[in-house]
Each structure stands twice: as C-alpha cells, then as structure tokens.
Design an enzyme around this catalytic site. Structure first.
Site, PDB file in Angstrom:
ATOM      1  N   SER A 240      -7.121  -9.734  -9.390  1.00 26.65           N
ATOM      2  CA  SER A 240      -7.852 -10.111  -8.173  1.00 26.65           C
ATOM      3  C   SER A 240      -7.505  -9.133  -7.062  1.00 26.65           C
ATOM      4  O   SER A 240      -6.684  -8.238  -7.234  1.00 26.65           O
ATOM      5  CB  SER A 240      -7.484 -11.535  -7.767  1.00 26.65           C
ATOM      6  N   LYS A 241      -8.123  -9.363  -5.929  1.00 28.28           N
ATOM      7  CA  LYS A 241      -7.983  -8.454  -4.774  1.00 28.28           C
ATOM      8  C   LYS A 241      -6.533  -8.122  -4.447  1.00 28.28           C
ATOM      9  O   LYS A 241      -6.224  -7.001  -4.053  1.00 28.28           O
ATOM     10  CB  LYS A 241      -8.622  -9.102  -3.538  1.00 28.28           C
TER      11      LYS A 241
END
Ligand code: GLU
Length: 480
Positions: A240-241
C-alpha cells in the site's frame, strides 16, 4: 478454441501495481496462445466516474506497451443487457423479487446475530407468490443460490477450492432502482465478450463462487480461473501507499523503464527456472499458468532498481535521451528538447552515463550539467570544494586549457596530472575534484576528463573562468 483473456479495472484514478501485474499476465497469456486480450472498464459506479480515471488506465497500458484487441468495452454501456439477463433468470425461476425493506433486513440481521446464526438474508421471498408483493415497494432481484451441497472451483493457481453452499447467500443481482450489481455485470460481460480465461487477484476468489451460480443459471460455460496471490510490502502486509510507490504512475515518476517494470512484475509471482532478466519476447514465448507462484510475493524495490539499471544500460541512447527529457524539465528546468547542443553532448556521454544510472532520474541528474548555461549554481558540496581551493588549482588548470590545442579525454587527464605534480597536493584526485565541481556545479558526474572533451575547449575555458571569478581569493577579497 481462441483463448480470450480480459483486463477489467475499475477506474479508481490510478493503476495499482497489482492491477498492472494482472494486466501483464493476461496480456502474456493471450499473446502466448495467439489469443485475444480484451479491456473492459468497470465503470458502473457513476457517482465516482471520471474520464481522467479511464485515461489513467489506458495510459498505463500504453506505457507498459500492452496492446489490446478490439475497442475498450464500457461495462456501464451494457447495462440494459445485464438487466435483461436478470429478468430472464426471474422468468426461469432462478432469481426472484425480494420486497424486504431496509428495516426488515436490519431486524433480520439482529435476530440472526442474537441466535448466533450467519447474518444472511433469510430467503423469505424466495418461494413466495408474486401476488403477495406489497404495494409501493420497489423490489430487488436476488439469485437463488444452491441450498446444500458444495461448490468446487478448479483454479489454475490455487488448485481445487471448495465451499459449502450453505455459505452462499441469495445475493442481489438487480438493485431496487433497477441497476445491475457488480456480480451480475461481470458475469454477463465475461460471457458476452467470449472470455475463456479469467486471471485476477485472489481477493476475487470469494466472488467466483457467487459468479458461478450465475454462469450455471444461464447455462453458460465457466471460464478457466486463475487467482493470483497478493503483492506484499517488505513487512509482509498488503502493498500500500505507506510502502512507497504503489501505482504505476509512481513508478513512471521514479524513472523506471516500462521493460524493467514489466520484467520485474512478471517475475514477481511467476518463474522460468532461474531466469531473472526476461525480455518481452521471451516472456511471450514462456508464459504459461503452470509457473505462477502460489504464495504471495514481497515487493523488493532494490531488486527493481537493479533491474532498471540493467535495462537502462541496454537501452538505445536516443531513446534514453527522449525518456529523460521530461525529468530534465521537472528536476532541472532544462528544456532538453530544444537544446541541440546539450543533446549532442549528452549523447556523446551516454554510454558512460547509462552504465551508471539505475533510474531516469539519476540519468537526468548526472547529465544536467551538459545543458547548464553560465551563470549556473553550484551545489553545496561543489561550493565547499571550490571555496577550499580558492581558485588555486582552477587557475592552473585554466592556463593549461588555454594553451592546449584541443581537449581529449587523454589530454585533459595529462594536463590534470601536470597540475597535480606542480602543486603541493601532488595527487590527481585533488585536481580532478575541483575540475569536476567547476565544470558541473556538482560532485557527481561521469569521468570529468571525458566531460571536458565533450564540452570542448571553449566551453571548458568559459566554465573555469566563471568558477574562478566566483571562488578565487582575490575576487572574494576584492568584493569584500
Ligand atoms: N474490476 C475489478 C477490479 O478492478 C476486476 C474484477 C475481475 O477481474 O473480475 O478489481
């Protein structure tokens, strides 16, 4: 039979790297089998729909150079067909109208929870007669899921996956406003587009059991399924980010080459012996589902960077020049496209530049000095070196350059040696460092001897004079 794969992203505004991998696998499988690779945009969420988000997906495919067959299909545009299929299932008794109000559903859930039962819809309208329909309530349409037995999905990656049918609910296929749900639309589109193989993330495996109910109800052939394991970050959680780059756009912005990303994503979840560097052509030749790895793979940014370095090293020089141009603008405000002198210089140094660079950013950073115009800035480290030198070495170098007939890699090295010998420092490095700082304004560059050759006598002289006026003792004394 022609093999037909598909890539059906929801337009979220960017392409997740996991989705990019899914696209690559589907594309490779189609190309390996001389089949078709279709693209469908799952754009039924009209409230959040935007054309830019669709563009982002198409750009991503273009960047990765994944060509697709036929036109892009809009799922939303097939809405009427999906509704027709739902109605057909109602007519055939495989789906039914349910008139429950939200309050009733809530009550049902609460009671089931209290009794420790699954909180599924209790199928109260499954066998009721249409004459019992209450006035003024718009019904949803629900599928009749099998009540007992089990469903097995033969998955090409996961093997046989079985679910007890009592775990499948009578899910909604048409909402009360008449719009089809995702579950229905996907199945209709896959059937209508003639999809024979569905390769997608394993987060969709649960949906597959539900989708099979629709395929079966309509008497449609089930495609072959292959559910791909997740991509994880280095800490083992879903990528994820917070792990850094997560969208294809992030990777573009970090200066990776499409071929490197393709190669990296291919290997992340698929293998061909010990091969690490796999060209597009080899990938097409070798790609089968058999070698898809069953376990989730960890994303390794260092490995990607090294692979990218390899692809930069192999790339065509003119192509690299073109690819680094936007980064030159973005990072150095240099319009390389219109500066033919800088282009010529960079191309002359490209073999060396590209053997060092791991990303296009690094390539742009290390060649920006070729495009610099006097007066240019000196970075902190270059400033330090030249301040310490106070112009001593630079003025000695300048004299030699003025007297040289022309500058070549060897002649510059030789004149640096002479300066080193005539100077108290005595070491070539102690001369090359200020030379590099003066000519490039930085401390990181390819061979400074070669750089001086490429810049040529006049430009080298001008840059040394410029550095001298900026850093010589007399000058600072004079301006003090
Ligand atoms: N639109 C879905 C997604 O973006 C893909 C569904 C599918 O592959 O069936 O995850």
């Amino acid at each position: 039979m022609t093999i037909v794969t598909r890539f059906p992203p929801s337009p979220t505004g960017f392409m997740h790297i996991g989705n990019a991998r899914t696209a690559i696998y589907n594309w490779l499988y189609a190309r390996h089998n001389n089949g078709k690779f279709l693209v469908r945009i799952e754009d039924t969420d009209r409230a959040r729909h935007s054309e830019e988000a669709v563009e982002a997906i198409l750009n991503g495919l273009k960047w990765l150079d994944l060509d697709f067959d036929g036109d892009v299909v809009s799922q939303f545009s097939q809405k009427d067909r999906h509704i027709k299929v739902a109605n057909e299932m109602v007519t055939k008794g495989q789906a039914y109208y349910c008139y429950c109000t939200p309050e009733e559903l809530e009550e049902m859930r609460e009671e089931a929870k209290k009794a420790g039962r699954p909180t599924f819809y209790d199928r109260r309208w499954r066998d009721r007669d249409a004459s019992e329909a209450p006035e003024g309530i718009k019904p949803v349409v629900r599928i009749k899921a099998p009540l007992d037995g089990e469903t097995v999905i033969h998955d090409e990656v996961q093997g046989d996956v079985t679910v007890q049918n009592e775990q499948l609910d009578d899910f909604i296929i048409l909402r009360s406003d008449g719009t089809p749900t995702y579950m229905l639309s996907v199945v209709c589109d896959d059937h209508d587009m003639g999809v024979t193989h569905v390769m997608r993330g394993d987060d969709h495996l649960n949906n597959t059991f539900r989708q099979k109910i629709i395929f079966d109800a309509m008497g449609w052939d089930l495609p072959v399924f292959a559910h791909l394991p997740m991509i994880l970050g280095e800490d083992g959680s879903k990528l994820s980010k917070r792990h850094g780059a997560v969208s294809l756009e992030d990777f573009m912005a970090r200066g990776y080459l499409p071929d490197a990303v393709l190669n990296y994503l291919l290997r992340l979840g698929w293998s061909h012996g010990d091969d690490e560097i796999i060209s597009r052509e080899q990938a097409i030749e070798w790609f089968t589902m058999k070698n898809i790895v069953k376990s989730a793979a960890k994303f390794d940014f260092v490995k990607l960077e090294n692979l990218n370095g390899h692809y930069i090293g192999e790339a065509d020089n003119e192509k690299l020049l073109e690819l680094m141009t936007p980064f030159m603008k973005e990072r150095h405000e240099i319009a390389l496209g219109s500066d033919t002198t800088a282009q010529r210089r960079i191309l002359a140094a490209m073999d060396e530049l590209k053997s060092r660079a791991k990303t296009l950013l690094q390539l742009a950073d290390e060649s920006a000095f070729f495009a610099k115009k006097i007066p240019y800035e000196f970075d902190e480290k270059a400033d330090d070196i030249l301040s310490q030198d106070n112009g001593e070495i630079i003025s000695l170098l300048l004299d030699k350059v003025i007297n040289a007939s022309e500058l070549t890699n060897d002649s510059v090295q030789a004149l640096c040696k002479e300066v080193a010998e005539s100077h108290k420092e005595g070491k070539l490095g102690k001369v090359a460092m200020p030379l590099r700082a003066a000519l490039t304004g930085t401390t990181v560059s390819p061979s400074v001897f070669h750089a001086a050759e490429i810049l040529g006598k006049e430009e080298t002289k001008a840059r040394l004079e410029y550095a001298l006026t900026k850093f010589s003792k007399e000058n600072s004394a004079m301006s003090a």
